[in-house]
Write an enzyme that holds these catalytic residues in place. Structure first.
Site, PDB file in Angstrom:
ATOM      1  N   LYS A  22      21.768  37.534  22.290  1.00 26.48           N
ATOM      2  CA  LYS A  22      23.765  36.528  22.392  1.00 26.48           C
ATOM      3  C   LYS A  22      24.153  36.854  23.421  1.00 26.48           C
ATOM      4  O   LYS A  22      24.897  37.467  23.600  1.00 26.48           O
ATOM      5  CB  LYS A  22      23.735  38.057  20.516  1.00 26.48           C
ATOM      6  CG  LYS A  22      25.702  36.803  20.171  1.00 26.48           C
ATOM      7  CD  LYS A  22      25.281  37.638  18.467  1.00 26.48           C
ATOM      8  CE  LYS A  22      26.677  36.997  17.806  1.00 26.48           C
ATOM      9  NZ  LYS A  22      26.761  35.131  17.652  1.00 26.48           N
TER      10      LYS A  22
ATOM     11  N   GLU B  19      17.867  26.761  13.891  1.00 25.44           N
ATOM     12  CA  GLU B  19      19.122  27.492  13.330  1.00 25.44           C
ATOM     13  C   GLU B  19      20.063  26.602  14.104  1.00 25.44           C
ATOM     14  O   GLU B  19      19.779  24.767  14.512  1.00 25.44           O
ATOM     15  CB  GLU B  19      19.355  28.504  13.704  1.00 25.44           C
ATOM     16  CG  GLU B  19      19.246  28.849  15.537  1.00 25.44           C
ATOM     17  CD  GLU B  19      19.241  30.171  16.163  1.00 25.44           C
ATOM     18  OE1 GLU B  19      19.435  31.057  15.102  1.00 25.44           O
ATOM     19  OE2 GLU B  19      19.545  30.252  17.526  1.00 25.44           O
TER      20      GLU B  19
ATOM     21  N   LEU C  38      18.237  33.283  17.257  1.00 26.15           N
ATOM     22  CA  LEU C  38      19.069  34.672  17.225  1.00 26.15           C
ATOM     23  C   LEU C  38      19.123  35.434  15.795  1.00 26.15           C
ATOM     24  O   LEU C  38      18.180  34.475  14.625  1.00 26.15           O
ATOM     25  CB  LEU C  38      20.548  34.222  17.036  1.00 26.15           C
ATOM     26  CG  LEU C  38      21.131  35.702  17.558  1.00 26.15           C
ATOM     27  CD1 LEU C  38      21.118  36.118  18.448  1.00 26.15           C
ATOM     28  CD2 LEU C  38      22.845  35.617  16.619  1.00 26.15           C
TER      29      LEU C  38
ATOM     30  N   TYR D  52      27.462  39.537  23.440  1.00 22.08           N
ATOM     31  CA  TYR D  52      28.877  39.401  22.695  1.00 22.08           C
ATOM     32  C   TYR D  52      28.565  39.888  21.018  1.00 22.08           C
ATOM     33  O   TYR D  52      27.081  39.447  20.881  1.00 22.08           O
ATOM     34  CB  TYR D  52      29.567  38.563  22.416  1.00 22.08           C
ATOM     35  CG  TYR D  52      28.882  36.585  21.950  1.00 22.08           C
ATOM     36  CD1 TYR D  52      28.043  36.180  22.255  1.00 22.08           C
ATOM     37  CD2 TYR D  52      29.963  36.512  20.292  1.00 22.08           C
ATOM     38  CE1 TYR D  52      27.562  34.914  21.772  1.00 22.08           C
ATOM     39  CE2 TYR D  52      29.088  35.208  19.178  1.00 22.08           C
ATOM     40  CZ  TYR D  52      27.954  34.661  20.381  1.00 22.08           C
ATOM     41  OH  TYR D  52      27.543  33.546  20.021  1.00 22.08           O
TER      42      TYR D  52
END
Ligand code: PDD
Length: 286
Positions: free
Chosen positions: A150, A182, A206, A33
């Site tokens: 992702k 993260e 990411l 996505y």
């Protein structure tokens, strides 16, 4: 009011949009996505999101189902049809519907499922939370090892968000081998002595599109940037902390595991980067 959404070539009211129960996205989280923000009715950093999408698909042996220009046209059509001034466009591509459940990938000619919808968020750029900052807890990072792709496997980030809620804070920072990776849905930074410190790119985080832009603007503004891992202790002792994502831009973090960061108020570096990011991104929006 019902939205107009996009499903496999059609623009439909959201109630009429359907995906098969055999869809690989539904059964296997076999999909990727992107979330692209919209400001002043325009898309922020669309090219970056399209590039990362192509990379995510490639890493999973899935073909890009259409060109970046065609994707852009769909994004724009949805923004127009839903009269989005500020908000987001969500895009998801899955390996499609093979007609049954099977661990093996379906034949390569199985049509991917392509879904897009908008989320209207009036006041996104002027979000008052940016003036007060957010609080986070730390939580072990037990996600899989390819966080650079992702994918839609967001169960653990959702659980981390719920742990944050339960602790009466706003978000969680993942920690692996003693180092911060993260946030649940964002890249994270600390500032010490004017230097911006953020984890280097790899398979464990990411590669944020907002991160890339913010680091570029920071370097252009002669701010010092160091890409390396840091610990929760170092973050708690920093002058400032913040995170970046397509939906929050640059957001100050003022408390980590119950300890204030710096003065416990948003810092000047995060404020400045948020301003530069919003200004420059708006200028380049499409
Ligand atoms: N999340 N890291 C993770 C795990 C993310 O899910 C995201 C984005 C980011 C920031 O990437 P970008 O700057 O390209 O948005 C980092 C999106 C916004 C989401 O899931 O809604």
């Amino acid at each position: 009011m019902s939205r107009i959404v996009y499903v496999n070539g059609e623009y439909l009211p959201e109630e009429e949009a359907k995906v098969s129960i055999f869809d690989r996205g539904f059964l296997m989280a076999d999909g990727v996505y992107e979330v692209t923000s919209v400001l002043a009715g325009k898309l922020i950093d669309f090219a970056g999101h399209a590039e990362r999408l192509a990379r995510s698909l490639g890493e999973l042996d899935m073909a890009m189902p259409m060109s970046a220009d065609e994707l852009l046209a769909i994004h724009r059509e949805l923004v127009a049809k839903n009269a989005i001034d500020e908000g987001m466009v969500y895009l998801q591509i899955t390996r499609g519907n093979p007609g049954d459940r099977d661990f093996a990938f379906p034949p390569a000619d199985t049509k991917p499922t392509v879904v897009l919808f908008t989320q209207s968020k009036p006041g996104l750029a002027a979000n008052p939370v940016a003036k007060v900052g957010i609080k986070v807890i730390s939580i072990p990072d037990i996600r899989w090892g390819r966080r650079d792709i992702k994918t839609v496997q967001l169960l653990y980030p959702s659980m981390a968000k719920m742990a944050a809620k339960k602790a009466h804070v706003d978000d969680a920072w993942f920690v692996e081998d003693g180092m911060v990776t993260e946030g649940t849905s964002n890249n994270v930074y600390i500032v010490k002595g004017g230097k911006i410190i953020t984890r280097h790119l790899g398979n464990d985080i990411l590669h944020g599109i907002t991160r890339a832009a913010v680091l570029r603007f920071a370097r252009e503004a002669q701010m010092e940037v160091e890409e390396r891992p840091f610990t929760i202790d170092e973050a708690q002792a920093a002058d400032e902390a913040f995170f970046t994502s397509a939906s929050a831009f640059v957001m100050p973090v003022v408390e980590i595991d119950g300890k204030p960061v710096g003065t416990g108020k948003p810092g000047s570096v995060a404020a400045r980067l948020r301003e530069i990011y919003l200004d420059e991104s708006l200028k380049a929006a499409v």
